[in-house]
Write a protein that holds these residues in place. Sequence first.
Motif, mmCIF file in Angstrom:
data_model
loop_
_atom_site.group_PDB
_atom_site.id
_atom_site.type_symbol
_atom_site.label_atom_id
_atom_site.label_comp_id
_atom_site.label_asym_id
_atom_site.label_seq_id
_atom_site.Cartn_x
_atom_site.Cartn_y
_atom_site.Cartn_z
ATOM 1 N N GLN A 54 0.837 -1.197 0.000
ATOM 2 C CA GLN A 54 0.000 0.000 0.000
ATOM 3 C C GLN A 54 0.881 1.260 0.000
ATOM 4 O O GLN A 54 0.600 2.223 -0.718
ATOM 5 C CB GLN A 54 -0.916 -0.017 1.228
ATOM 6 C CG GLN A 54 -1.924 1.094 1.297
ATOM 7 C CD GLN A 54 -3.032 1.007 0.274
ATOM 8 O OE1 GLN A 54 -3.076 1.832 -0.625
ATOM 9 N NE2 GLN A 54 -3.905 0.040 0.392
ATOM 10 N N LYS A 58 1.039 4.176 -2.889
ATOM 11 C CA LYS A 58 0.811 5.590 -2.595
ATOM 12 C C LYS A 58 1.962 6.442 -3.121
ATOM 13 O O LYS A 58 1.744 7.486 -3.749
ATOM 14 C CB LYS A 58 0.651 5.786 -1.085
ATOM 15 C CG LYS A 58 0.371 7.223 -0.699
ATOM 16 C CD LYS A 58 0.155 7.371 0.796
ATOM 17 C CE LYS A 58 -0.160 8.813 1.144
ATOM 18 N NZ LYS A 58 -0.422 8.978 2.574
ATOM 19 N N GLN A 62 1.770 9.265 -6.359
ATOM 20 C CA GLN A 62 2.245 10.653 -6.244
ATOM 21 C C GLN A 62 3.315 10.945 -7.292
ATOM 22 O O GLN A 62 3.273 11.982 -7.956
ATOM 23 C CB GLN A 62 2.804 10.923 -4.847
ATOM 24 C CG GLN A 62 3.254 12.371 -4.631
ATOM 25 C CD GLN A 62 2.100 13.353 -4.678
ATOM 26 O OE1 GLN A 62 1.211 13.300 -3.849
ATOM 27 N NE2 GLN A 62 2.095 14.249 -5.663
ATOM 28 N N TYR A 80 -4.828 11.682 -1.466
ATOM 29 C CA TYR A 80 -4.789 10.237 -1.270
ATOM 30 C C TYR A 80 -5.264 9.949 0.139
ATOM 31 O O TYR A 80 -4.599 10.270 1.107
ATOM 32 C CB TYR A 80 -3.356 9.739 -1.465
ATOM 33 C CG TYR A 80 -3.218 8.240 -1.615
ATOM 34 C CD1 TYR A 80 -2.906 7.681 -2.838
ATOM 35 C CD2 TYR A 80 -3.365 7.389 -0.521
ATOM 36 C CE1 TYR A 80 -2.749 6.311 -2.993
ATOM 37 C CE2 TYR A 80 -3.217 6.018 -0.666
ATOM 38 C CZ TYR A 80 -2.913 5.487 -1.901
ATOM 39 O OH TYR A 80 -2.757 4.129 -2.032
ATOM 40 N N HIS A 82 -6.262 7.171 2.855
ATOM 41 C CA HIS A 82 -6.207 5.750 3.220
ATOM 42 C C HIS A 82 -7.442 5.489 4.084
ATOM 43 O O HIS A 82 -7.459 5.788 5.265
ATOM 44 C CB HIS A 82 -4.920 5.439 3.983
ATOM 45 C CG HIS A 82 -4.717 3.986 4.198
ATOM 46 N ND1 HIS A 82 -4.055 3.190 3.293
ATOM 47 C CD2 HIS A 82 -5.121 3.160 5.189
ATOM 48 C CE1 HIS A 82 -4.039 1.949 3.726
ATOM 49 N NE2 HIS A 82 -4.681 1.906 4.880
#
Length: 190
Positions: A54, A58, A62, A80, A82
Motif C-alpha cells: 500500500q 501511494k 504521487q 490520497y 487511506h
Amino acid sequence: HLITALHSIVSRNQDPSNAAVLTIGSAEAGEAPNVIAGRARLKATVRALDSATQAIMKRRVQEVCDGIASTFGAKICLNYVHEAPNVINDPEASEAVKKAALAVVHPSSVQTITTMASEDFAFYLKGSSTFPGVAVPGVKGCFFFVGAACKAEEAGSRAHHNAAFTIDEDSMLVGASVFVELVQQQMCAA
C-alpha cells in the motif's frame, strides 16, 4: 495519459505474486463537446494485501502524478485518503467460523480465500480511535463471505459494484444460520 500511467503502476512496480489493484472508477471533465476542459477530477481506489505494498502504491501514485503534471505543464492535486486498513482475520476466529459453516453447508461450499476487500470491519479487527464508534485496541474476529449469486438463469452474472447487482435472498438464511451455529458452539465451549 494520466489514467494510462496510473494503471501501469501495478504492472511495472509490483511483484506479480503480491497482488495490488488500482482502479480509476470516476473521471469527470468539462461540459461541452467542443471546449477543452480547464479542470478534471479522477476518483480511484487502491487495494493491496499488505501495508508495505500500500505504501509503495501511494508513493508511485504521487510520483506518476508529479511526472505527468511536469510533462504537460499542468497542476495535479492528489488527495490520497487511506480509508481502511487491510482486513486480517484472526486465525482462531477463522477456524471457529469455518467449523460453524461446516455444520450448516456442504464442505465443498466452504473455501478459504484471499481477497482485497475494503471493509469497515477492518477497524474492529485492528482497532481505531478515529473511526466512529470504535475506540478499542482491536478484537479477534473473522470477516467471511456468504455466496449470494442469483440462481435465476436470466439474471446472469452480475458482479459486486455493478449497477445491476442483485443477490439470491435465500443466502441471507445461510449467513444467519452460520451465526446461530457459531453462537451455539461458543456457548458450549464456555
